[in-house]
Design an enzyme around this catalytic site. Structure first.
Site, short mmCIF file in Angstrom:
data_model
loop_
_atom_site.label_atom_id
_atom_site.label_comp_id
_atom_site.label_asym_id
_atom_site.label_seq_id
_atom_site.Cartn_x
_atom_site.Cartn_y
_atom_site.Cartn_z
N ALA A 115 -19.51 7.90 -8.39
CA ALA A 115 -18.77 9.05 -8.90
C ALA A 115 -19.30 9.50 -10.25
O ALA A 115 -19.45 10.70 -10.51
CB ALA A 115 -17.28 8.70 -9.00
N LYS A 134 -13.77 -2.89 3.69
CA LYS A 134 -14.66 -1.73 3.57
C LYS A 134 -16.09 -2.00 4.05
O LYS A 134 -16.68 -1.16 4.73
CB LYS A 134 -14.64 -1.20 2.14
CG LYS A 134 -13.28 -0.62 1.75
CD LYS A 134 -13.26 -0.09 0.34
CE LYS A 134 -11.88 0.45 -0.01
NZ LYS A 134 -11.82 1.02 -1.37
N THR A 137 -8.68 -0.53 3.25
CA THR A 137 -8.70 -1.05 1.90
C THR A 137 -9.38 -2.42 1.92
O THR A 137 -9.82 -2.90 2.96
CB THR A 137 -7.28 -1.10 1.32
OG1 THR A 137 -7.34 -1.44 -0.07
CG2 THR A 137 -6.39 -2.09 2.06
N ASN A 166 -14.18 3.64 3.55
CA ASN A 166 -12.73 3.45 3.45
C ASN A 166 -11.98 4.22 4.53
O ASN A 166 -10.76 4.25 4.53
CB ASN A 166 -12.23 3.87 2.07
CG ASN A 166 -12.13 5.39 1.92
OD1 ASN A 166 -12.93 6.14 2.48
ND2 ASN A 166 -11.14 5.84 1.15
N SER A 206 -0.48 4.17 0.85
CA SER A 206 -1.09 5.11 1.79
C SER A 206 -0.08 5.66 2.80
O SER A 206 -0.09 6.86 3.09
CB SER A 206 -2.27 4.47 2.50
OG SER A 206 -3.35 4.28 1.60
N ASP A 264 -13.67 7.37 -1.29
CA ASP A 264 -13.33 6.81 -2.59
C ASP A 264 -14.07 7.54 -3.71
O ASP A 264 -13.51 7.80 -4.77
CB ASP A 264 -13.69 5.32 -2.65
CG ASP A 264 -12.69 4.45 -1.90
OD1 ASP A 264 -11.52 4.87 -1.77
OD2 ASP A 264 -13.08 3.37 -1.44
N ALA A 282 -17.24 3.74 -8.05
CA ALA A 282 -17.06 4.29 -9.39
C ALA A 282 -18.40 4.71 -9.97
O ALA A 282 -18.52 5.80 -10.56
CB ALA A 282 -16.40 3.25 -10.30
N SER A 322 0.83 -1.21 0.00
CA SER A 322 0.00 0.00 0.00
C SER A 322 0.87 1.26 0.00
O SER A 322 1.86 1.36 0.73
CB SER A 322 -0.92 0.02 1.23
OG SER A 322 -1.58 1.26 1.34
#
Length: 283
Positions: A138, A68, A64, A89, A18, A104, A135, A16
């Site tokens: 979004a 979630k 992650t 998240n 992050s 996200d 997604a 990761s």
């Protein structure tokens, strides 16, 4: 003064980025009382991790996969996006438990906006699962009235369909054997893992001429270019990578975790790209 401790959790989590993103933000902002770690937490183990050992000392987490849905379920408070999607998240410790947030969706929206996608009529999603659901959210946020969806297991697309219906948007299912037709949308997001992405990319290469969206965002970023992104780039299309998405969602996590107005996204992204270059095997 004891350090404020934060971490990314998931499984696998050893690669990761992050920690690189958050630590770069600490350094740029001059924050010296915060540390950011990583912990491998397999599916079904998040509650136990937070109630024992090192997890008890954490003030906030980036979550992650596969954690979630668990992050959403254990929280007693939720932001609006988490409530709408049922996945989170980000976890923030409160006086009475945990607050769950989903950044996200913001990360995807912001990454697409960086590529001049501000308003669309149609959006496409390859894949299913938590990332695909974010997604879809979004794309709907950006105004999509139609979603083109394609996944190897079509029944897993039901949450995406319901989300679209809730936004009064139409859904067009694209059979998996014709997944290239998703590219007819104005903006397309590939939420496929690496193995599935390689198989799709191989078929697209054989397909010949492809329709090209305004932008394709591939959630993968290591190695880059990812298989699907590489095919679209070679065909002359514009692509955004998952690292852009990751940096923007980390920005929102840092705001929530540290109470800052904004994080230094360009510096964070530069640090993450430098780390990817450092990890690259020698030629």
């Amino acid at each position: 003064m004891s350090a404020r401790r934060f971490a990314v959790v998931g499984s696998p989590v050893e690669h990761s980025l992050s920690p690189v993103l958050h630590t770069a933000a600490y350094e740029h902002l001059g924050i010296q009382d915060a540390v950011y770690e990583r912990h491998d937490v397999p599916a079904g183990s998040l509650v136990d991790f937070l109630e024992t050992g090192q997890g008890r000392e954490l003030r906030g987490l980036s979550v992650t996969m596969p954690g979630k849905p668990e992050a959403f379920a254990l929280a007693t408070e939720h932001d609006e996006t988490s409530l709408r999607l049922g996945i989170s998240n980000t976890l923030l410790r409160t006086g009475s438990g945990w607050r769950a947030e989903n950044h996200d969706v913001h990360g995807i929206v912001a990454a697409l906006q960086d590529h001049r996608v501000t308003e669309i009529r149609s959006g496409g999603v390859l894949g299913s699962g938590a990332t695909a659901l974010s997604a879809a959210a979004a794309l709907l946020h950006l105004g999509a009235r139609t979603l083109l969806l394609s996944a190897r297991s079509p029944h897993k697309l039901l949450p995406l369909e319901q989300l679209a219906r809730d936004h009064h948007a139409a859904v067009e299912y694209v059979p998996w054997e014709r997944h290239h037709e998703v590219l007819a949308a104005e903006a397309v997001i590939s939420a496929l893992a690496i193995d599935g992405a390689r198989a799709v990319a191989a078929q697209w290469r054989q397909q010949g001429r492809l329709a090209l969206p305004e932008v394709l965002l591939d959630v993968l970023y290591d190695p880059w270019p990812a298989p699907i992104a590489a095919v679209v780039q070679q065909a002359g299309g514009e692509v955004a990578d998952g690292l852009e998405m990751l940096a923007h969602q980390a920005d929102m996590q840092l705001r929530s975790m540290l109470g800052i107005p904004a994080a230094p996204v360009p510096q964070m992204l530069a640090a993450a790209r430098a780390e990817l270059e450092r990890r690259r095997p020698p030629m």
